[in-house]
Design a protein around this motif. Sequence first.
Motif, short mmCIF file in Angstrom:
data_model
loop_
_atom_site.label_atom_id
_atom_site.label_comp_id
_atom_site.label_asym_id
_atom_site.label_seq_id
_atom_site.Cartn_x
_atom_site.Cartn_y
_atom_site.Cartn_z
N SER B 233 1.00 -1.02 0.06
CA SER B 233 0.02 -0.03 -0.11
C SER B 233 0.81 1.22 0.06
CB SER B 233 -1.13 0.00 1.25
OG SER B 233 -0.24 0.28 2.45
N PHE B 234 0.38 2.20 -0.63
CA PHE B 234 1.23 3.55 -0.70
C PHE B 234 0.21 4.65 -0.34
CE2 PHE B 234 2.71 0.47 -3.78
CZ PHE B 234 4.23 0.32 -3.51
N SER B 235 0.86 5.64 0.02
CA SER B 235 0.02 6.91 0.19
C SER B 235 0.79 8.00 -0.32
CB SER B 235 -0.48 6.96 1.85
OG SER B 235 0.85 7.52 2.50
N VAL B 236 0.18 9.08 -0.71
CA VAL B 236 0.55 10.39 -1.16
C VAL B 236 -0.29 11.53 -0.53
CG1 VAL B 236 0.84 11.93 -3.06
CG2 VAL B 236 1.37 9.31 -3.35
N ALA B 237 0.46 12.53 0.19
CA ALA B 237 -0.14 13.54 0.86
C ALA B 237 -0.80 14.71 -0.04
CB ALA B 237 0.62 14.21 1.99
N GLU B 238 -0.04 14.93 -1.07
CA GLU B 238 -0.51 15.87 -2.00
C GLU B 238 -1.85 15.33 -2.92
OE1 GLU B 238 2.35 14.64 -1.85
OE2 GLU B 238 3.77 16.48 -1.28
N ASP B 239 -2.39 16.31 -3.40
CA ASP B 239 -3.58 15.95 -3.95
C ASP B 239 -3.29 15.39 -5.49
OD1 ASP B 239 -5.28 16.96 -2.40
OD2 ASP B 239 -6.01 18.81 -3.30
N LEU B 240 -4.14 14.69 -6.20
CA LEU B 240 -3.68 13.71 -7.35
C LEU B 240 -4.36 14.57 -8.62
CD1 LEU B 240 -3.75 10.01 -6.56
CD2 LEU B 240 -1.98 11.47 -6.24
N ASP B 241 -3.85 14.26 -9.65
CA ASP B 241 -4.27 14.89 -11.08
C ASP B 241 -5.08 13.51 -11.57
OD1 ASP B 241 -4.95 15.32 -13.57
OD2 ASP B 241 -3.15 16.49 -14.19
N PRO B 242 -6.53 13.81 -11.71
CA PRO B 242 -7.17 12.40 -12.14
C PRO B 242 -6.61 11.80 -13.59
CG PRO B 242 -8.65 14.46 -12.22
CD PRO B 242 -7.35 14.92 -11.34
N GLU B 243 -6.56 13.03 -14.53
CA GLU B 243 -5.81 12.46 -15.93
C GLU B 243 -4.56 11.63 -15.73
OE1 GLU B 243 -5.72 15.36 -18.97
OE2 GLU B 243 -7.78 16.00 -18.37
N LYS B 244 -3.78 12.13 -14.80
CA LYS B 244 -2.44 11.40 -15.00
C LYS B 244 -2.67 10.07 -13.92
CE LYS B 244 0.60 15.41 -14.04
NZ LYS B 244 1.38 16.00 -13.00
N PHE B 245 -3.68 10.12 -13.20
CA PHE B 245 -3.89 8.82 -12.28
C PHE B 245 -4.74 7.76 -13.36
CE2 PHE B 245 -6.86 5.89 -9.96
CZ PHE B 245 -5.89 5.15 -9.17
N ASN B 246 -5.41 8.39 -14.23
CA ASN B 246 -6.13 7.25 -14.92
C ASN B 246 -5.01 6.83 -15.91
OD1 ASN B 246 -8.81 7.53 -13.71
ND2 ASN B 246 -9.35 9.07 -14.93
N ALA B 247 -4.32 7.71 -16.44
CA ALA B 247 -3.45 7.15 -17.66
C ALA B 247 -2.40 5.84 -17.00
CB ALA B 247 -2.55 8.32 -18.03
N TRP B 248 -1.99 6.41 -15.81
CA TRP B 248 -0.93 5.36 -14.91
C TRP B 248 -1.68 4.17 -14.64
CZ3 TRP B 248 -1.07 4.25 -9.49
CH2 TRP B 248 -0.21 3.17 -9.33
N ILE B 249 -2.82 4.32 -14.02
CA ILE B 249 -3.54 3.21 -13.60
C ILE B 249 -4.19 2.24 -14.91
CG2 ILE B 249 -5.86 3.89 -13.46
CD1 ILE B 249 -4.01 1.82 -10.62
N GLY B 250 -4.39 2.92 -15.74
CA GLY B 250 -4.86 2.22 -17.17
C GLY B 250 -3.71 1.25 -17.62
#
Lengths: 338, 324
Positions: B233-250
């Motif tokens: 498991s990982f955590s990130v304190a700062e907000d995420l960019d939904p587009e970046k997350f979708n691209a990465w997880i996809g």
Amino acid sequence: MSAQVRDADHILETRGTRRDLGAHVVACTFAPDGMAAFGLGDGTLRIATDGDWTSIPAHEGAVLALAADAKGLVTGGDDGKLQRIADATVTTLADFGSRWVEHVAATPTHIAAGYGKRVALLDTAGKLLKTLEHPSSVTGLVFDAKGKRIGASHVNGASLWFVAAKTDNPRKLEWKGSHTGIVISPDGENVVTAMQENALHGWRLSDGQHMRMSGYPAKTKAMSFSRNGKWLATSGAESIVLWPFFGGGPMGKAPTELAGGDAALCTFVACHPQHEAVAAGFSDGMVVLADIGSERILPVAGPGGRGAITAMAWHPDGARLAFGTETGFAGVVDFSKQ
Amino acid sequence: MSASQTPHQVPVTVLTGYLGAGKTTLLNRILSEQHGRKYAVVVNEFGELGIDNDLVVDTDEEVFEMNNGCICCTVRGDLIRIVGGLMKRRDKFDGIIIETTGLANPAPVAQTFFVDEDVRARTRLDAIVTVVDAKHLPARLADSHEAADQIAFADVIVLNKTDLVTPAELEAVEAKIREINRFAVIHRADHANVPVNDLLNQGAFDLDRVLARVPEFLTDDAHEHNEDVTGLSFSVAEDLDPEKFNAWIGALLAEQGQDLLRTKGILAYKGDDRRFAFQAVHMIADGAYIGPWRPGEKRESRIVFIGRNLNRPRLRRGFEACRA
């Protein structure tokens, strides 16, 4: 109720009868005596008699399938039973134990019942003639127009059996994926299945040509060929989707879409037994009659408050239409009534 | 998904476990306990059930591949039909319990609840409960892929037959389970004596609650695993960019979906005051907003992976690169 909704109910109000039956309408049909019959999720069969509709307890759990034959009505239920209902009495034709009887089809001479991977073929007296085995559970069951063949859909395709064959080897129609329903065109030339992936698959039997019909936003749960076989009406989109089975179609042809425009999904279709017209039901409870040639739409029952249409059937004379919804609303409309 | 959960969605509990672990004993216990609730039970080995329950459905597990044969996108066709049939009944029930066969891979069952629109509309996957045999689990893990998969998929683990092992053996087997799945709740039991309330209506697929259970100290990099299946498991304190997350997880699911048994995350997207819940089974993914961050709750993005061949530094870098 808005004026528009009242107008949409005009046919139902002036030419119809309606009841709130209180349980999911799983299927409806017309019995040989001409009465509309509704199979419900509470295990009863309701007959649209004058006054209070007759209620006949047919199954312990839910009615899952209903068909009419020359002797009366036949139902399948999640209690594993295949029942004959005639003269308001229930007779058990077969008991398949813990297996649900999910599909029933009938001709003047035969009854077919799908339970698990098997289809039991019986004569009208209920005598078991043979049992047809499939590679996975049967998801749809249909006789061809002449009653000579039975089609059953399942995972990875469909099986086509000859009713009278001595040896039981089906013609296997193969296409990878989960097939969830089946129809055969009136001329017996085309078999079409609905698929899990919001698409239809078809086989032209004369040359084995595959047909693929896709683009639906939802699963197609109802398919119905027009009387002359020119059109295949289908549910699963925000309109009635009609595929042309003429002029080289449906391959490479766009379907005709009728009665679209609202956000409601078409949930059921039933082609008229004589004319080139189709009755369709929607997720908002609306029922319309669409003339395919002129594309004219006649509202039969208005939307709102009654749940999605889950069953529809025409009387063979084409004058009366029965329909029901997931919340238990049921109606019978007589188009010939003066 | 929590956001789309409505009161009339029937909760579904999936009961898995290797042959002989005590699944049927547990099922009989659930059904015989006087809890005043009514359950529809879907079983594959009809006849073993010792309890009279009028809503027992006998089925054959029919797994098929969606989307032209992608082996990661398998679903249970029989369940789609059964759920549809059960929903037509008037006498409603409080839940559905699905017992899988001992050798079953839990993925197709779970994926069915993501993929099929009708099933999703009417039911919600409440929890995957896996029964394991304290005595024989080490041997099962050594000789079968399925035993580890069943633990990896679990939200709740019933560690059964604890009366047959010594306290030291019990500690060892529990440690082994933790190596595969650190996120599930473990209940020790003998003769499957776990209270029904600890098994049903867990809301375990409410990501909310799942991730609330992930202990902070587990996110450190210090612990290394030898087992085949592991959880990270990982955590990130700062907000995420939904587009970046979708691209990465996809891209990650497309590339490594077969190895990733379960992925769950609660994400803080930049400019949105609601929590975004993400989850996937193999490469079938789903996401929805699940309401605002609660007062006192730390606004951060967390993600959990359970699977094989997990490259910790690479996953960490990938997740951290989704920062807005």
